[in-house]
Motif scaffolding. Structure first.
Motif, PDB file in Angstrom:
ATOM      1  N   ARG A 183       0.820  -1.209   0.000  1.00 54.31           N
ATOM      2  CA  ARG A 183       0.000   0.000   0.000  1.00 54.31           C
ATOM      3  C   ARG A 183       0.851   1.255   0.000  1.00 54.31           C
ATOM      4  NH1 ARG A 183      -5.498   0.556  -0.998  1.00 54.31           N
ATOM      5  NH2 ARG A 183      -6.486   1.980   0.459  1.00 54.31           N
ATOM      6  N   GLU A 208       2.105   1.872  -3.448  1.00 56.89           N
ATOM      7  CA  GLU A 208       1.029   2.460  -4.278  1.00 56.89           C
ATOM      8  C   GLU A 208       0.845   3.936  -3.946  1.00 56.89           C
ATOM      9  OE1 GLU A 208      -2.432  -0.176  -3.399  1.00 56.89           O
ATOM     10  OE2 GLU A 208      -2.580  -0.232  -5.575  1.00 56.89           O
ATOM     11  N   ASP A 263       1.104   7.247  -6.363  1.00 57.13           N
ATOM     12  CA  ASP A 263      -0.008   8.181  -6.541  1.00 57.13           C
ATOM     13  C   ASP A 263       0.411   9.594  -6.161  1.00 57.13           C
ATOM     14  OD1 ASP A 263      -2.783   9.360  -5.124  1.00 57.13           O
ATOM     15  OD2 ASP A 263      -3.024   8.306  -7.019  1.00 57.13           O
ATOM     16  N   MET A 296      -1.486  -5.186  -9.931  1.00 56.53           N
ATOM     17  CA  MET A 296      -2.500  -4.366  -9.255  1.00 56.53           C
ATOM     18  C   MET A 296      -2.449  -2.899  -9.683  1.00 56.53           C
ATOM     19  SD  MET A 296      -3.075  -5.841  -5.510  1.00 56.53           S
ATOM     20  CE  MET A 296      -1.584  -5.269  -4.816  1.00 56.53           C
ATOM     21  N   ASP A 297      -1.538  -2.584 -10.621  1.00 50.04           N
ATOM     22  CA  ASP A 297      -1.520  -1.194 -11.084  1.00 50.04           C
ATOM     23  C   ASP A 297      -2.481  -1.009 -12.232  1.00 50.04           C
ATOM     24  OD1 ASP A 297       1.176  -1.233 -13.446  1.00 50.04           O
ATOM     25  OD2 ASP A 297       0.082  -2.899 -12.575  1.00 50.04           O
ATOM     26  N   LYS A 298      -3.059  -2.114 -12.727  1.00 47.92           N
ATOM     27  CA  LYS A 298      -4.084  -2.013 -13.773  1.00 47.92           C
ATOM     28  C   LYS A 298      -5.447  -2.249 -13.120  1.00 47.92           C
ATOM     29  CE  LYS A 298      -0.860  -2.638 -17.144  1.00 47.92           C
ATOM     30  NZ  LYS A 298       0.080  -2.012 -16.226  1.00 47.92           N
ATOM     31  N   LEU A 299      -6.473  -1.805 -13.781  1.00 44.18           N
ATOM     32  CA  LEU A 299      -7.816  -2.039 -13.239  1.00 44.18           C
ATOM     33  C   LEU A 299      -8.275  -3.462 -13.509  1.00 44.18           C
ATOM     34  CD1 LEU A 299      -9.526   1.339 -14.063  1.00 44.18           C
ATOM     35  CD2 LEU A 299      -9.234   0.335 -11.818  1.00 44.18           C
ATOM     36  N   THR A 344      -7.646  -1.039  -4.621  1.00 46.67           N
ATOM     37  CA  THR A 344      -6.308  -0.534  -4.893  1.00 46.67           C
ATOM     38  C   THR A 344      -6.419   0.925  -5.336  1.00 46.67           C
ATOM     39  OG1 THR A 344      -6.341  -1.091  -7.223  1.00 46.67           O
ATOM     40  CG2 THR A 344      -5.625  -2.814  -5.719  1.00 46.67           C
ATOM     41  N   TYR A 345      -5.271   1.582  -5.434  1.00 42.85           N
ATOM     42  CA  TYR A 345      -5.287   2.998  -5.831  1.00 42.85           C
ATOM     43  C   TYR A 345      -5.912   3.214  -7.206  1.00 42.85           C
ATOM     44  CZ  TYR A 345      -3.100   5.514  -1.995  1.00 42.85           C
ATOM     45  OH  TYR A 345      -2.870   6.123  -0.790  1.00 42.85           O
ATOM     46  N   PRO A 346      -5.561   2.417  -8.219  1.00 42.06           N
ATOM     47  CA  PRO A 346      -6.249   2.621  -9.503  1.00 42.06           C
ATOM     48  C   PRO A 346      -7.753   2.407  -9.390  1.00 42.06           C
ATOM     49  CG  PRO A 346      -4.310   1.268  -9.804  1.00 42.06           C
ATOM     50  CD  PRO A 346      -4.502   1.408  -8.336  1.00 42.06           C
ATOM     51  N   GLU A 347      -8.176   1.459  -8.571  1.00 41.92           N
ATOM     52  CA  GLU A 347      -9.613   1.226  -8.419  1.00 41.92           C
ATOM     53  C   GLU A 347     -10.281   2.397  -7.715  1.00 41.92           C
ATOM     54  OE1 GLU A 347      -9.880  -2.477  -6.381  1.00 41.92           O
ATOM     55  OE2 GLU A 347      -9.292  -3.632  -8.140  1.00 41.92           O
ATOM     56  N   MET A 348      -9.564   3.022  -6.781  1.00 40.85           N
ATOM     57  CA  MET A 348     -10.131   4.192  -6.101  1.00 40.85           C
ATOM     58  C   MET A 348     -10.268   5.360  -7.065  1.00 40.85           C
ATOM     59  SD  MET A 348      -8.650   4.688  -2.314  1.00 40.85           S
ATOM     60  CE  MET A 348      -7.127   3.788  -2.192  1.00 40.85           C
ATOM     61  N   ARG A 349      -9.300   5.473  -7.984  1.00 39.02           N
ATOM     62  CA  ARG A 349      -9.295   6.606  -8.906  1.00 39.02           C
ATOM     63  C   ARG A 349     -10.250   6.414 -10.063  1.00 39.02           C
ATOM     64  NH1 ARG A 349      -6.312  10.978  -8.637  1.00 39.02           N
ATOM     65  NH2 ARG A 349      -4.617  10.988  -7.164  1.00 39.02           N
ATOM     66  N   ARG A 350     -10.730   5.188 -10.236  1.00 39.29           N
ATOM     67  CA  ARG A 350     -11.589   4.938 -11.391  1.00 39.29           C
ATOM     68  C   ARG A 350     -12.901   5.676 -11.206  1.00 39.29           C
ATOM     69  NH1 ARG A 350     -13.505  -0.990 -11.236  1.00 39.29           N
ATOM     70  NH2 ARG A 350     -14.476  -0.093  -9.424  1.00 39.29           N
TER      71      ARG A 350
END
Lengths: 141, 180
Positions: free
Chosen positions: A98, A101, A105, A138-141, B101-107
Motif C-alpha cells: 500500500r 502504491e 499516486d 495491481m496497477d491495472k484495473l 487498490t489505488y487505480p480502483e479508487m481513482r476509477r
C-alpha cells in the motif's frame, strides 16, 4: 484651529513611527517569523528515526504514514526503506504494498519519480520479499 | 370543466413519474452497477471504520475483520519470510486488509450517463407537454399578427418615419423605395 490639530496629529504620527521597531532600520530587519527552518536532511532524518523504532506499533506506523503522505512532497527512499522495514517488523505485507502504491499516486504527473524510488528500494524489496504492485498486476484495473 | 379535468390528470401523472424516478439514481442496484459497496445496512460510527482514501493510505482497521480459518492460516504464513508467499497469496493478503487498490479508487463511474439520460428524458417530456399545450390549449393568435396586417403596419411605420435616426425608418431607402 484645524492647523493646530493637524500639527498635533502629525507630530503624534511621527513619534508613533519612531517607536515601532520594524521601520527603524531600513531592510535590516523584516517582519518575518523567527522560527528555525528545518533542512531537508533534518526532515528525512526525523522520519527515518520515527519508522526505525524497534517496537513500533501498528497505530504509529499508520499515523506516521498517513501524516507523511499528507505533506506536499514524495518521501525520500531512505524514509520509505525505514517504513517498509517497520511493516516487516509488524508482519504487514499488505501495508508495505500500500505504501508503494501511495507514493506512486503522490508523484502525480511526474512519472519518473516512482521508477527512481523502486530502483533505489530494489535491494530492500528483494531482501524482504515485497512485490511491487506492478509485479502483482495491481496497477491495472 | 373538461380542460381542468385533463390538466389535473396530467399533474397526477407527472407527480407519479417524479416519485418513481427520484430514487432511480440512488437505488442499490444502480449503485452496485456503478461500483459502490452496499454490503452493510447501518454503519457503526462509534468504532473506527475502514475507508478507501487516496490521502490516507493505511486505514484505521483492515477491510476484513472476521477471518475464516484459511484466512487465519494465511495470516500465520505472513509472520514468516515473505519470499515464501506465492503471488496469489500476496494478492489475497492485500485484499484482506484493503478493499480497493489505488487505480480502483481513482476509477470514475458511469453515473453521469444515467444522470444525463434522465435530464434528457425530462426535457423531452416537458417538450411534449409544451407541444400538446400549443395544439389543445392555446387559441388562435390575434389577427394583428397575420401577414397582410403586418405588411400594412410596416408600410404605415415607414410613412410615419418611425425611428429615422438609428432605428426602423433609418434602414428604409426612401429614394430607391427598398430596404438598405
Amino acid at each position: 484651529m484645524f492647523r493646530a490639530v493637524v500639527r498635533l496629529s502629525t507630530s503624534g504620527v511621527r513619534s508613533l513611527a519612531r517607536t515601532r521597531p520594524c521601520f527603524s532600520a531600513p531592510l535590516a530587519s523584516r517582519c518575518y517569523s523567527h522560527a528555525k527552518v528545518e533542512t531537508d536532511e533534518e526532515f528525512d532524518a526525523r522520519w527515518v528515526t520515527y519508522f526505525s523504532k524497534p517496537d513500533i506499533d501498528a497505530w504509529e506506523l499508520k499515523k506516521g504514514m498517513n501524516t507523511l503522505i499528507g505533506y506536499d512532497l514524495v518521501p525520500e527512499p531512505k524514509i520509505l526503506d525505514s517504513a517498509l522495514r517497520a511493516c516487516r517488523r509488524l508482519n504487514d505485507l499488505a501495508s508495505a504494498i500500500r505504501i508503494l502504491e501511495a507514493v506512486k499516486d503522490k508523484s502525480g504527473p511526474h512519472k519518473d519519480i516512482y521508477p527512481y524510488l523502486i530502483q533505489e528500494l530494489q535491494p530492500t524489496l528483494t531482501e524482504l520479499g515485497i512485490s511491487t504492485p506492478e509485479d502483482l498486476g495491481m496497477d491495472k484495473l | 370543466m373538461h380542460d381542468i379535468k385533463m390538466l389535473t390528470s396530467r399533474a397526477l401523472v407527472r407527480g407519479l413519474k417524479s416519485g418513481f424516478w427520484r430514487p432511480l439514481s440512488s437505488t442499490s442496484g444502480v449503485q452496485v452497477a456503478h461500483g459502490k459497496d452496499m454490503s452493510f445496512d447501518v454503519l457503526d460510527c462509534s468504532v473506527p471504520q475502514y475507508n478507501n482514501r487516496l490521502d490516507t493510505p493505511l486505514s484505521d482497521v483492515p477491510f476484513v475483520r472476521n477471518l475464516n480459518s484459511e484466512q487465519k492460516q494465511l495470516k500465520e504464513k505472513e509472520n514468516g519470510p515473505w519470499t515464501k508467499l506465492t503471488k496469489e497469496e500476496i494478492i489475497a493478503l492485500y485484499r484482506l486488509t484493503y478493499e480497493l487498490t489505488y487505480p480502483e479508487m481513482r476509477r470514475g463511474s458511469s453515473e453521469w450517463k444515467t444522470v444525463l439520460g434522465g435530464v434528457f428524458i425530462f426535457l423531452g417530456f416537458s417538450g411534449m407537454l409544451v407541444w400538446w399545450q400549443r395544439i389543445f390549449v392555446f387559441g388562435e393568435v390575434p389577427h394583428t399578427l397575420s401577414d397582410e396586417w403586418v405588411e400594412k403596419q410596416t408600410q404605415r411605420m415607414i410613412d410615419m418615419r418611425i425611428n429615422p435616426v438609428g432605428g426602423f425608418a433609418y434602414h428604409w431607402d426612401y429614394v430607391k423605395k427598398q430596404w438598405k
